[in-house]
Design a protein around this motif. Structure first.
Motif, PDB file in Angstrom:
ATOM      1  N   ILE A 104       0.844  -1.202   0.000  1.00 27.28           N
ATOM      2  CA  ILE A 104       0.000   0.000   0.000  1.00 27.28           C
ATOM      3  C   ILE A 104       0.873   1.243   0.000  1.00 27.28           C
ATOM      4  CG2 ILE A 104      -1.664   1.333   1.373  1.00 27.28           C
ATOM      5  CD1 ILE A 104      -2.794  -1.502   2.211  1.00 27.28           C
ATOM      6  N   ASP A 105       1.984   1.203   0.774  1.00 30.64           N
ATOM      7  CA  ASP A 105       2.925   2.329   0.760  1.00 30.64           C
ATOM      8  C   ASP A 105       3.516   2.537  -0.634  1.00 30.64           C
ATOM      9  OD1 ASP A 105       2.488   2.731   3.468  1.00 30.64           O
ATOM     10  OD2 ASP A 105       4.307   1.664   4.092  1.00 30.64           O
ATOM     11  N   LEU A 106       3.784   1.437  -1.327  1.00 27.69           N
ATOM     12  CA  LEU A 106       4.358   1.504  -2.677  1.00 27.69           C
ATOM     13  C   LEU A 106       3.347   1.945  -3.723  1.00 27.69           C
ATOM     14  CD1 LEU A 106       6.485  -1.754  -3.152  1.00 27.69           C
ATOM     15  CD2 LEU A 106       7.289   0.588  -3.393  1.00 27.69           C
ATOM     16  N   ARG A 107       2.147   1.368  -3.685  1.00 26.71           N
ATOM     17  CA  ARG A 107       1.191   1.513  -4.773  1.00 26.71           C
ATOM     18  C   ARG A 107      -0.042   2.357  -4.445  1.00 26.71           C
ATOM     19  NH1 ARG A 107       0.992   1.434  -9.091  1.00 26.71           N
ATOM     20  NH2 ARG A 107      -0.931   0.287  -9.411  1.00 26.71           N
ATOM     21  N   GLY A 108      -0.314   2.590  -3.175  1.00 28.50           N
ATOM     22  CA  GLY A 108      -1.494   3.368  -2.815  1.00 28.50           C
ATOM     23  C   GLY A 108      -2.686   2.488  -2.462  1.00 28.50           C
ATOM     24  N   SER A 109      -3.805   3.131  -2.164  1.00 31.05           N
ATOM     25  CA  SER A 109      -4.982   2.425  -1.657  1.00 31.05           C
ATOM     26  C   SER A 109      -5.678   1.559  -2.711  1.00 31.05           C
ATOM     27  CB  SER A 109      -5.984   3.413  -1.069  1.00 31.05           C
ATOM     28  OG  SER A 109      -6.444   4.289  -2.081  1.00 31.05           O
ATOM     29  N   GLY A 110      -5.341   1.717  -3.981  1.00 32.43           N
ATOM     30  CA  GLY A 110      -5.915   0.874  -5.033  1.00 32.43           C
ATOM     31  C   GLY A 110      -5.604  -0.595  -4.812  1.00 32.43           C
ATOM     32  N   VAL A 111      -4.578  -0.854  -4.008  1.00 30.70           N
ATOM     33  CA  VAL A 111      -4.183  -2.229  -3.673  1.00 30.70           C
ATOM     34  C   VAL A 111      -5.365  -2.991  -3.072  1.00 30.70           C
ATOM     35  CG1 VAL A 111      -2.767  -3.535  -2.014  1.00 30.70           C
ATOM     36  CG2 VAL A 111      -1.738  -1.745  -3.422  1.00 30.70           C
ATOM     37  N   TYR A 112      -6.200  -2.286  -2.292  1.00 29.18           N
ATOM     38  CA  TYR A 112      -7.345  -2.951  -1.660  1.00 29.18           C
ATOM     39  C   TYR A 112      -8.311  -3.537  -2.696  1.00 29.18           C
ATOM     40  CZ  TYR A 112      -5.919  -0.953   2.811  1.00 29.18           C
ATOM     41  OH  TYR A 112      -5.222  -0.619   3.940  1.00 29.18           O
ATOM     42  N   GLN A 113      -8.351  -2.966  -3.882  1.00 32.59           N
ATOM     43  CA  GLN A 113      -9.190  -3.505  -4.954  1.00 32.59           C
ATOM     44  C   GLN A 113      -8.435  -4.553  -5.772  1.00 32.59           C
ATOM     45  OE1 GLN A 113     -10.000   0.258  -6.818  1.00 32.59           O
ATOM     46  NE2 GLN A 113     -12.122   0.232  -6.102  1.00 32.59           N
ATOM     47  N   HIS A 114      -7.146  -4.331  -5.992  1.00 32.28           N
ATOM     48  CA  HIS A 114      -6.361  -5.223  -6.845  1.00 32.28           C
ATOM     49  C   HIS A 114      -6.095  -6.578  -6.203  1.00 32.28           C
ATOM     50  CE1 HIS A 114      -4.578  -1.205  -8.466  1.00 32.28           C
ATOM     51  NE2 HIS A 114      -5.758  -1.455  -8.999  1.00 32.28           N
ATOM     52  N   VAL A 115      -5.748  -6.589  -4.915  1.00 35.26           N
ATOM     53  CA  VAL A 115      -5.350  -7.842  -4.268  1.00 35.26           C
ATOM     54  C   VAL A 115      -6.457  -8.898  -4.310  1.00 35.26           C
ATOM     55  CG1 VAL A 115      -4.670  -8.905  -2.066  1.00 35.26           C
ATOM     56  CG2 VAL A 115      -3.485  -6.872  -2.894  1.00 35.26           C
ATOM     57  N   PRO A 116      -7.706  -8.586  -3.944  1.00 35.54           N
ATOM     58  CA  PRO A 116      -8.743  -9.627  -4.033  1.00 35.54           C
ATOM     59  C   PRO A 116      -8.907 -10.186  -5.447  1.00 35.54           C
ATOM     60  CG  PRO A 116      -9.542  -7.766  -2.755  1.00 35.54           C
ATOM     61  CD  PRO A 116      -8.228  -7.356  -3.346  1.00 35.54           C
ATOM     62  N   GLU A 117      -8.790  -9.319  -6.449  1.00 35.14           N
ATOM     63  CA  GLU A 117      -8.890  -9.759  -7.844  1.00 35.14           C
ATOM     64  C   GLU A 117      -7.737 -10.703  -8.190  1.00 35.14           C
ATOM     65  OE1 GLU A 117      -8.909  -7.848 -12.374  1.00 35.14           O
ATOM     66  OE2 GLU A 117      -8.655  -6.517 -10.659  1.00 35.14           O
ATOM     67  N   LEU A 118      -6.527 -10.349  -7.765  1.00 34.48           N
ATOM     68  CA  LEU A 118      -5.350 -11.173  -8.056  1.00 34.48           C
ATOM     69  C   LEU A 118      -5.391 -12.502  -7.310  1.00 34.48           C
ATOM     70  CD1 LEU A 118      -2.686  -8.316  -7.970  1.00 34.48           C
ATOM     71  CD2 LEU A 118      -3.604  -9.468 -10.004  1.00 34.48           C
ATOM     72  N   VAL A 119      -5.956 -12.487  -6.098  1.00 31.72           N
ATOM     73  CA  VAL A 119      -6.123 -13.728  -5.329  1.00 31.72           C
ATOM     74  C   VAL A 119      -7.159 -14.614  -6.018  1.00 31.72           C
ATOM     75  CG1 VAL A 119      -6.968 -14.690  -3.145  1.00 31.72           C
ATOM     76  CG2 VAL A 119      -5.357 -12.772  -3.117  1.00 31.72           C
ATOM     77  N   GLU A 120      -8.282 -14.004  -6.432  1.00 35.86           N
ATOM     78  CA  GLU A 120      -9.350 -14.765  -7.090  1.00 35.86           C
ATOM     79  C   GLU A 120      -8.861 -15.401  -8.401  1.00 35.86           C
ATOM     80  OE1 GLU A 120     -13.656 -13.977  -9.204  1.00 35.86           O
ATOM     81  OE2 GLU A 120     -13.073 -12.657  -7.567  1.00 35.86           O
ATOM     82  N   LEU A 121      -8.016 -14.691  -9.121  1.00 35.40           N
ATOM     83  CA  LEU A 121      -7.479 -15.216 -10.375  1.00 35.40           C
ATOM     84  C   LEU A 121      -6.390 -16.258 -10.148  1.00 35.40           C
ATOM     85  CD1 LEU A 121      -7.335 -11.908 -12.426  1.00 35.40           C
ATOM     86  CD2 LEU A 121      -8.850 -13.857 -12.827  1.00 35.40           C
ATOM     87  N   GLY A 122      -5.942 -16.374  -8.896  1.00 35.56           N
ATOM     88  CA  GLY A 122      -4.949 -17.395  -8.564  1.00 35.56           C
ATOM     89  C   GLY A 122      -3.510 -16.973  -8.776  1.00 35.56           C
ATOM     90  N   PHE A 123      -3.251 -15.677  -8.996  1.00 33.44           N
ATOM     91  CA  PHE A 123      -1.886 -15.200  -9.200  1.00 33.44           C
ATOM     92  C   PHE A 123      -1.171 -14.895  -7.886  1.00 33.44           C
ATOM     93  CE2 PHE A 123      -3.551 -13.543 -13.433  1.00 33.44           C
ATOM     94  CZ  PHE A 123      -3.019 -14.598 -14.140  1.00 33.44           C
ATOM     95  N   VAL A 124      -1.961 -14.626  -6.844  1.00 25.11           N
ATOM     96  CA  VAL A 124      -1.392 -14.208  -5.561  1.00 25.11           C
ATOM     97  C   VAL A 124      -2.015 -15.019  -4.431  1.00 25.11           C
ATOM     98  CG1 VAL A 124      -1.238 -12.253  -3.937  1.00 25.11           C
ATOM     99  CG2 VAL A 124      -0.927 -11.860  -6.383  1.00 25.11           C
ATOM    100  N   ARG A 125      -1.168 -15.359  -3.466  1.00 27.03           N
ATOM    101  CA  ARG A 125      -1.626 -16.022  -2.242  1.00 27.03           C
ATOM    102  C   ARG A 125      -1.535 -14.982  -1.116  1.00 27.03           C
ATOM    103  NH1 ARG A 125       0.292 -20.801  -2.794  1.00 27.03           N
ATOM    104  NH2 ARG A 125       2.452 -20.118  -2.730  1.00 27.03           N
ATOM    105  N   LYS A 126      -2.540 -14.962  -0.262  1.00 25.69           N
ATOM    106  CA  LYS A 126      -2.623 -13.981   0.819  1.00 25.69           C
ATOM    107  C   LYS A 126      -2.798 -14.733   2.134  1.00 25.69           C
ATOM    108  CE  LYS A 126      -5.772 -10.263   2.229  1.00 25.69           C
ATOM    109  NZ  LYS A 126      -6.934  -9.476   1.819  1.00 25.69           N
TER     110      LYS A 126
END
Length: 183
Positions: A104-126
């Motif tokens: 979030i420090d690097l990319r800003g608050s848009g991360v809150y929208q991007h991370v769930p999408e990336l997790v759902e697509l299977g690219f990121v593990r949280k």
């Protein structure tokens, strides 16, 4: 042409679930004929070796790919990611693993929208970080497979070595006073 064949064509062409009424309207027949045709289609698809099936969903009847083939869909159909989500994914990959708070420090608050999408697509593990109240984010094997990257750290190391080499060459080629630089 049988009612079932016409209904199959309608479901194929519309590409979305349709109610009995909608199918009857497109097929120009009564509801009983549509219901009979749907049952015939469902039975036909159930008894043959086909990648397709006719299913009833909450929105109506649909001709769709069998769930057995969803892995193939993921492999063959490219994922649509917006520029922001792609940049967030790149930041995660380059800092793998990274705390969500640092991201979030690097990319800003848009991360809150991007991370769930990336997790759902299977690219990121949280997963929850034990040492903080944040989450640890890291890319998954699907990320490497989808983007055809074997080893990101090696690519980064190679790029850093290339940049260092270019810098060294630039420093060695500094123009000396009175000497013209030729190309």
């Amino acid at each position: 042409m049988s009612a079932a064949t016409k209904i199959e064509a309608i479901l194929y062409l519309k590409g979305k679930p349709l109610s009995i009424s909608e199918i009857a309207e497109y097929a120009r027949c009564d509801r009983a004929t549509v219901e009979e045709g749907i049952m015939e289609l469902m039975d036909n698809y159930a008894h043959r070796d086909s990648a397709l099936e006719v299913v009833e969903t909450s929105n109506g009847y649909s001709l769709q790919l069998r769930s057995d083939f969803h892995d193939l869909v993921q492999e063959l159909i490219p994922v649509e990611l917006g520029t922001g989500a792609l940049r967030t994914l790149a930041a995660i990959a380059l800092n793998n693993p990274i705390l969500q708070s640092d991201l979030i420090d690097l990319r800003g608050s848009g991360v809150y929208q991007h991370v769930p999408e990336l997790v759902e697509l299977g690219f990121v593990r949280k997963r929850r970080d034990h040492d903080s109240r944040s989450y640890v984010l890291q890319v998954t094997p699907k990320f490497y497979q989808y983007f055809q990257i074997e080893q990101l750290p090696q690519l980064l190391q190679d790029r850093q070595q290339q940049e260092q080499l270019e810098l060294d060459l630039t420093l060695k080629k500094e123009v000396k006073p009175g000497v013209e630089k030729t190309h």
